[in-house]
Design an enzyme around this catalytic site. Structure first.
Site, PDB file in Angstrom:
ATOM      1  CB  SER A 189      -4.300  22.647 -17.909  1.00 36.66           C
ATOM      2  OG  SER A 189      -4.950  22.013 -18.229  1.00 36.66           O
ATOM      3  CG  ASP A 245      -9.106  20.527 -12.120  1.00 44.57           C
ATOM      4  OD1 ASP A 245      -9.307  19.727 -12.951  1.00 44.57           O
ATOM      5  OD2 ASP A 245      -8.035  21.119 -11.752  1.00 44.57           O
ATOM      6  CG  HIS A 262      -9.008  22.429 -15.643  1.00 44.00           C
ATOM      7  ND1 HIS A 262      -7.851  21.958 -14.901  1.00 44.00           N
ATOM      8  CD2 HIS A 262      -8.695  22.619 -16.879  1.00 44.00           C
ATOM      9  CE1 HIS A 262      -7.063  21.816 -15.800  1.00 44.00           C
ATOM     10  NE2 HIS A 262      -7.669  22.279 -16.927  1.00 44.00           N
TER      11      HIS A 262
END
EC number: 3.1.1.71
Length: 408
Positions: free
Chosen positions: A191, A348, A378
């Site tokens: 991320s 995501d 995610h």
């Protein structure tokens, strides 16, 4: 007794209403994800209340809750030695796999945790378990960087922290101390950590003074651009847990020290409208109609405003800075990057960031593995143990570590 039953029924109904959100049937463990999302939303609402009362910044409060529930001491085992130390003033947690006579030198991985540049820690259970597994299964030294977070610091301080820690680790004497092979070192992150890993990789290949180079970069659902918040994945997963579009846009605004008044305009791409000259020059590098396959674009249409809010990019020029948004880097920079792994998840908002980066890297001649999970969401890579154990979490983690084992 009857009134108690009515009250209990009402409370159960309210809880079910709060927890339930419609999710695609293809998602891994949907009910478990609903519970995880409800827990995170509750923590966010508590932190927002604390902020409104003037007791603390909402991100500080939220991170306090996250770290308090998940912090883990540097506990070593027979397989992995864990140490908290600092590299050139930057806190790190170092995981050392057990020495093997047949492999006197270990592999090295610099790992950067996610959390919107504002949340989580190298010392919480999720990242501790991931890095310990990497160190054990790869017979590696994993350096998990405890970079400073928003709102105490902002872009580009997070990048500077990772650069300092990584350069320290790459020094010959430090690699010798940890018995690490200088030709087998990679950088990785998930991320926002994937964003920082990509930014540092681009910076390092342009640093002529750096003797030891990175062999690979491994990016897990990385956030790579803030030019277009209406890519197909942003449109498809606008309210998908655990990262709805509005939350991702706010993370960008926080990271770049912008104004929350801009969030709604950015959500509809008013910050990169056709009258924003700075954005027009970069749009070709993020033309998702050509960078994404038809199976991804489906019937989604680009959202390009003719006129928008030119003030946003003037006040937050970092939105179009390749250090913050590595997907916008020039092709000449991309072609020098090391072998790359990119993991993406169907459910995501950041899915298309990773897919577009893979396409641009391939066009630049870089060897890329794009590892896509149709039932992924995610954050799933770190959710592998009870009570937040997801089947896709275990599969994504294993696939990621397997790639590192074969390529590092």
């Amino acid at each position: 007794m009857r009134s108690s039953c009515v009250l209990l029924t009402a409370l159960v109904a309210l809880a079910a209403y709060y927890i339930y959100i419609p999710l695609p049937s293809s998602m891994s463990d949907p009910w478990k994800l609903m519970l995880l999302d409800a827990t995170f939303r509750s923590a966010q609402q508590v932190s927002n209340l604390i902020h409104c009362l003037g007791l603390s910044h909402h991100l500080l409060a939220l991170n306090f809750i996250i770290v308090s529930f998940g912090k883990k001491s540097a506990w070593s085992s027979a397989q992995v030695k864990v140490t908290d130390t600092d590299f050139d003033g930057v806190e790190v947690r170092v995981f050392e796999g057990s020495p093997k006579p047949e492999e006197p030198l270990k592999r090295g991985v610099v790992y950067i945790h996610g959390g919107g540049w504002a949340l989580a820690s190298a010392k919480i259970r999720y990242y501790d378990e991931l890095c310990a597994a990497m160190a054990e299964e790869l017979n590696a030294v994993v350096v998990s960087v405890e970079y400073r977070l928003v709102p105490k610091v902002y872009f580009p301080t997070q990048i500077h922290d990772v650069v300092r820690a990584t350069k320290y680790f790459l020094q010959p004497e430090v690699l010798h101390e940890y018995s690490v092979d200088p030709d087998r070192i990679g950088i990785s992150g998930d991320s926002a950590g994937g964003n920082l890993a990509a930014a540092v990789s681009q910076q390092f290949i342009q640093d002529a003074n750096l003797k030891n180079k990175l062999k690979v970069q491994a990016l897990i659902y990385p956030v790579l651009q803030a030019l277009d918040f209406n890519t197909p994945s942003y449109q498809q997963n606008v309210n998908t847990p655990v990262l709805p579009r509005s939350v991702m846009v706010k993370y960008w605004v926080d990271y770049l020290r912008g104004n929350y008044d801009f969030v709604q305009a950015m959500i509809v791409n008013n910050h990169t409208s056709l009258d924003v000259e700075e954005a027009v020059a970069l749009r070709a590098r993020l033309n998702w109609t050509s960078l994404l396959p038809a199976s991804i674009t489906k019937n989604y249409k680009p959202v390009v405003q003719t006129t928008g809010n030119t003030r946003i990019v003037r006040e937050i020029p970092q939105l179009l800075d390749a250090r913050a948004a590595p997907l916008l880097a020039e092709q000449e920079v991309l072609r020098h990057l090391p072998k790359t792994y990119i993991l993406t998840c169907e459910h995501d908002v950041l899915r298309d960031d990773g897919i577009m980066y893979a396409k641009r890297l391939e066009s630049a001649g870089v060897e890329v593995t794009l590892d896509h999970f149709e039932d992924g969401f995610h954050g799933c890579v770190i959710f592998t143990s009870w009570p937040t154990n997801f089947s896709v979490g275990i599969r994504t983690r294993n696939s990621y570590i397997k790639w590192l084992d074969q390529n590092l």
